[in-house]
Design a protein around this motif. Sequence first.
Motif, PDB file in Angstrom:
ATOM      1  N   ASP A 106       0.863  -1.177   0.000  1.00 24.07           N
ATOM      2  CA  ASP A 106       0.000   0.000   0.000  1.00 24.07           C
ATOM      3  C   ASP A 106       0.901   1.229   0.000  1.00 24.07           C
ATOM      4  O   ASP A 106       1.769   1.363   0.872  1.00 24.07           O
ATOM      5  CB  ASP A 106      -0.897   0.036   1.243  1.00 24.07           C
ATOM      6  CG  ASP A 106      -1.953  -1.046   1.222  1.00 24.07           C
ATOM      7  OD1 ASP A 106      -2.304  -1.538   0.135  1.00 24.07           O
ATOM      8  OD2 ASP A 106      -2.444  -1.407   2.308  1.00 24.07           O
ATOM      9  N   CYS A 108       0.644   5.279   0.151  1.00 25.02           N
ATOM     10  CA  CYS A 108      -0.220   6.427   0.422  1.00 25.02           C
ATOM     11  C   CYS A 108       0.511   7.696  -0.038  1.00 25.02           C
ATOM     12  O   CYS A 108       1.592   8.014   0.466  1.00 25.02           O
ATOM     13  CB  CYS A 108      -0.573   6.506   1.905  1.00 25.02           C
ATOM     14  SG  CYS A 108      -1.671   7.880   2.291  1.00 25.02           S
ATOM     15  N   ALA A 115      -1.637   9.466  -6.614  1.00 24.42           N
ATOM     16  CA  ALA A 115      -2.235   8.138  -6.408  1.00 24.42           C
ATOM     17  C   ALA A 115      -3.014   7.720  -7.654  1.00 24.42           C
ATOM     18  O   ALA A 115      -2.888   6.576  -8.116  1.00 24.42           O
ATOM     19  CB  ALA A 115      -3.141   8.149  -5.182  1.00 24.42           C
ATOM     20  N   THR A 131      -4.395   6.416  -1.918  1.00 16.07           N
ATOM     21  CA  THR A 131      -3.666   5.169  -1.701  1.00 16.07           C
ATOM     22  C   THR A 131      -3.899   4.166  -2.822  1.00 16.07           C
ATOM     23  O   THR A 131      -5.030   3.954  -3.249  1.00 16.07           O
ATOM     24  CB  THR A 131      -4.104   4.523  -0.368  1.00 16.07           C
ATOM     25  OG1 THR A 131      -3.990   5.496   0.671  1.00 16.07           O
ATOM     26  CG2 THR A 131      -3.237   3.322  -0.024  1.00 16.07           C
TER      27      THR A 131
END
Length: 150
Positions: A106, A108, A115, A131
């Motif tokens: 993941d 962020c 993103a 994210t």
Amino acid sequence: HTFVSRKIMSIKVNEQHASEFLINGLIAALHSVPVVFASGDEGLCKEIREINPNITTVPVLRGSGDSTISINPNQSILKIRKGVEKALESNMESCILKLPDTFTVDICFKQHPHAYRSSFFPGATLIDPNTIRFETDDYFEVLRLFLFTV
């Protein structure tokens, strides 16, 4: 000791905040290379001991707010020298990090356009406005993700 940059808020690999040590330690594991010694701040050394207690660590400074408190440079040199000697006499095979079978990454981002743009990386999905998530069983693909998104 999370990996952060001007563009990234955080990176997690398998739910664990990914420090530069973890990212690079897994690269070493990918090639069966042991990580026998590390020196740096107390937090880094603590993280390394939690990941693999066989790796010799020597803390030479400690974070305090926006500052660091270091030991005397001559003391650092002596401690590091002794630590390296100890590490090189150890069972180096026990210092190879275990490479997980699968990876969930993941990332962020600080700004949602980064993103969104990164969500077009093959296999990545946007899981919230800032994210992306990427899943694979090949750490080399994780590194490729980092190269193109981070």
